[in-house]
Design a protein around this motif. Sequence first.
Motif, PDB file in Angstrom:
ATOM      1  N   TYR A  57      -6.428  -7.943   6.386  1.00 12.62           N
ATOM      2  CA  TYR A  57      -6.597  -7.045   5.247  1.00 12.62           C
ATOM      3  C   TYR A  57      -5.531  -5.949   5.260  1.00 12.62           C
ATOM      4  CZ  TYR A  57      -8.451  -3.210   2.484  1.00 12.62           C
ATOM      5  OH  TYR A  57      -8.585  -2.180   1.595  1.00 12.62           O
ATOM      6  N   ILE A  58      -5.325  -5.322   6.397  1.00  9.13           N
ATOM      7  CA  ILE A  58      -4.311  -4.266   6.516  1.00  9.13           C
ATOM      8  C   ILE A  58      -2.921  -4.842   6.238  1.00  9.13           C
ATOM      9  CG2 ILE A  58      -3.205  -2.671   8.144  1.00  9.13           C
ATOM     10  CD1 ILE A  58      -5.938  -1.748   7.149  1.00  9.13           C
ATOM     11  N   ALA A  59      -2.663  -6.043   6.747  1.00 10.86           N
ATOM     12  CA  ALA A  59      -1.361  -6.676   6.517  1.00 10.86           C
ATOM     13  C   ALA A  59      -1.119  -6.908   5.027  1.00 10.86           C
ATOM     14  CB  ALA A  59      -1.284  -7.999   7.276  1.00 10.86           C
ATOM     15  N   LEU A  60      -2.144  -7.361   4.325  1.00 10.18           N
ATOM     16  CA  LEU A  60      -1.986  -7.606   2.894  1.00 10.18           C
ATOM     17  C   LEU A  60      -1.853  -6.303   2.105  1.00 10.18           C
ATOM     18  CD1 LEU A  60      -4.423 -10.598   2.405  1.00 10.18           C
ATOM     19  CD2 LEU A  60      -1.912 -10.628   2.406  1.00 10.18           C
ATOM     20  N   VAL A  61      -2.533  -5.247   2.515  1.00  3.91           N
ATOM     21  CA  VAL A  61      -2.391  -3.943   1.855  1.00  3.91           C
ATOM     22  C   VAL A  61      -0.974  -3.410   2.057  1.00  3.91           C
ATOM     23  CG1 VAL A  61      -3.124  -1.533   1.957  1.00  3.91           C
ATOM     24  CG2 VAL A  61      -4.824  -3.346   1.902  1.00  3.91           C
ATOM     25  N   LEU A  62      -0.464  -3.507   3.289  1.00  3.48           N
ATOM     26  CA  LEU A  62       0.907  -3.052   3.540  1.00  3.48           C
ATOM     27  C   LEU A  62       1.911  -3.880   2.739  1.00  3.48           C
ATOM     28  CD1 LEU A  62       0.896  -2.350   7.368  1.00  3.48           C
ATOM     29  CD2 LEU A  62       1.279  -0.700   5.542  1.00  3.48           C
TER      30      LEU A  62
END
Length: 175
Positions: A57-62
Motif C-alpha cells: 500500500y505504501i509503495a503504491l501511494v509513493l
Amino acid sequence: MASRASSEVPVPVPGRRGPIPALPGLGTTWYERGARYWLRRTVGAALWFAVLAFFCYIALVLYGSFRADLSQTVRTVWDWTQALASCAALIWGWQLQRRDHHKKLLDPPTPAQARQAKRAETRRSVWLTLAGRVLFLIAAPVMPAFAAWCVGWVVAAFTVREYPSEVGARRALEG
C-alpha cells in the motif's frame, strides 16, 4: 510470560537420546509437525502477509505521488513499464528465495546456528529500517516492482514443506 532463556531450553523426549531443541519461530513444535506446528506457521505467515500488504500500500501511494507529475503519455508508458517490471520482479524474488532455500537444505544449520542467525538478522534489521526510510523517497518511481519482488520472496519463503532449520535440527538429533 517465559523469558528468552526458558524458551531455548531443550525439551526432553521419552525414547530419544537427546532433548528436542527449540527453533526460532517454531519452538519445539517442529518435531511432531502436528496442529500446533501448522498453527504457528500459519500465524507467522499471516503476520508477514499483513506487513507485506501495508508495505505494498505504501509503495503504491509513493508511486502514485511520483506519477502525478508526469504527462499523460509518459505516465502511460511508465505504468506499463512498471507493470512488466513488477511481474519480472515477482518471479525473480520467488526464484531467488527458492534457490537460497535449496542451498540451505544442502547444508542446514544446527539449532544453535539457527538461533545465532536469527539474533544477527534482528540486529541488522534495525539499521536497515532506518536506512530504508530515506531510500523510500528516492525509490518511489520503482516501488511497485520492489514490492512485487518482496511479495515473491515472502510467498516462496512460506510455501516450503520444511525449513532448513528443521532439517538441521533433525540431523543434529539423529547424529
